[in-house]
Write an enzyme that holds these catalytic residues in place. Sequence first.
Site, PDB file in Angstrom:
ATOM      1  N   LYS A 197      26.209  41.091  49.931  1.00  0.00           N
ATOM      2  CA  LYS A 197      27.380  41.878  50.380  1.00  0.00           C
ATOM      3  C   LYS A 197      26.692  42.901  51.068  1.00  0.00           C
ATOM      4  O   LYS A 197      25.723  42.637  51.902  1.00  0.00           O
ATOM      5  CB  LYS A 197      28.086  42.614  48.879  1.00  0.00           C
ATOM      6  N   SER A 204      30.618  37.581  38.045  1.00  0.00           N
ATOM      7  CA  SER A 204      29.699  38.250  36.850  1.00  0.00           C
ATOM      8  C   SER A 204      28.844  37.167  36.065  1.00  0.00           C
ATOM      9  O   SER A 204      28.573  37.297  35.306  1.00  0.00           O
ATOM     10  CB  SER A 204      30.645  38.914  35.967  1.00  0.00           C
ATOM     11  N   GLU A 246      36.555  39.276  48.692  1.00  0.00           N
ATOM     12  CA  GLU A 246      36.549  40.458  49.212  1.00  0.00           C
ATOM     13  C   GLU A 246      37.128  40.384  50.828  1.00  0.00           C
ATOM     14  O   GLU A 246      37.669  41.258  51.533  1.00  0.00           O
ATOM     15  CB  GLU A 246      35.091  41.351  49.465  1.00  0.00           C
ATOM     16  N   GLU A 296      35.960  31.275  42.358  1.00  0.00           N
ATOM     17  CA  GLU A 296      35.425  32.682  41.844  1.00  0.00           C
ATOM     18  C   GLU A 296      36.714  33.480  41.612  1.00  0.00           C
ATOM     19  O   GLU A 296      37.492  33.862  42.400  1.00  0.00           O
ATOM     20  CB  GLU A 296      34.709  33.388  43.465  1.00  0.00           C
TER      21      GLU A 296
HETATM   22  P1  PGA Z   1      29.427  39.299  41.188  1.00  0.00           P
HETATM   23  O1  PGA Z   1      29.843  38.654  42.589  1.00  0.00           O
HETATM   24  O2  PGA Z   1      28.355  38.318  40.778  1.00  0.00           O
HETATM   25  O3  PGA Z   1      28.845  40.757  41.486  1.00  0.00           O
HETATM   26  O4  PGA Z   1      30.543  39.235  40.183  1.00  0.00           O
HETATM   27  C1  PGA Z   1      30.132  37.503  42.974  1.00  0.00           C
HETATM   28  C2  PGA Z   1      30.490  37.266  44.301  1.00  0.00           C
HETATM   29  O5  PGA Z   1      30.948  38.235  44.898  1.00  0.00           O
HETATM   30  O6  PGA Z   1      30.234  36.239  45.030  1.00  0.00           O
END
Ligand code: PGA
Length: 251
Positions: free
Chosen positions: A11, A210, A96, A164
Amino acid sequence: MKKPIVAGNWKMYKTPSEGHDFVQKILNLVLEIEKTHVIFCPPFPALFNMVESMPSSFSVGAQNCHWEKEGAYTGEVSTAMLSDCGVEYVIVGHSERRHVFGEPDEWINRKVLAVKEARLIPILCVGETLEEREDGLTKDVLIRQLTNGLKGVDSLSGLVLAYEPVWAIGTGKTATPEQAVEAHQMVRKYLMELYPHQEAEAVSVLYGGSVKPANAAELINSEGVDGFLIGGASLNVESFTSIIKQVEQES
Ligand code: PGA
């Protein structure tokens, strides 16, 4: 057998220098990995240098792209630019991008097509929000995102999918193995309807949301889970290394 994938989605974290040091530390700890394909997806400014210093058995991916080849699109990056950096993968339709930046299915579809045309590999993300899950709409949402995202995609080869659930991303709430298996089955079953069985079976469907050292082994052993797309835990040397090693050991 499919080689499991562990992709780290950084990210908007880590400068290029921080990213370089981080990757070197990880590589020192997992260089002997053979059965797992590790992909680092840093922010755009780190891509070029990262590819230069990456051993060939590891890959680098981008987190986004534009679908046009070039043009007056301030702030955007084309697939040709990514390709020229040596990038192999591009995450498309991350939640996102969908929910924070308002990307509609139609844009995501154009990006998937553009990435494939550039001979890069899209990692197409799909997943339902908590509200959609609670309203019993998980399957509808997955089918809609797959149908729209894959419009005009005539082959699944050279494509990776990621389930996801939005409610599990960055929240610490992981899908249970049962929830992951159920959603992965929905995805796979739908792909079987759209594409030849062999292709639908061969495509890797990652789980994201997560993932951490404490749940990685159980999730990777869940039917239909072919690897992970990891946010938070991919930013830390110990946790990312631990997940890679667990996946390697379980494969
Ligand atoms: P996370 O994010 O492992 O922090 O939940 C997963 C992602 O956004 O691909």
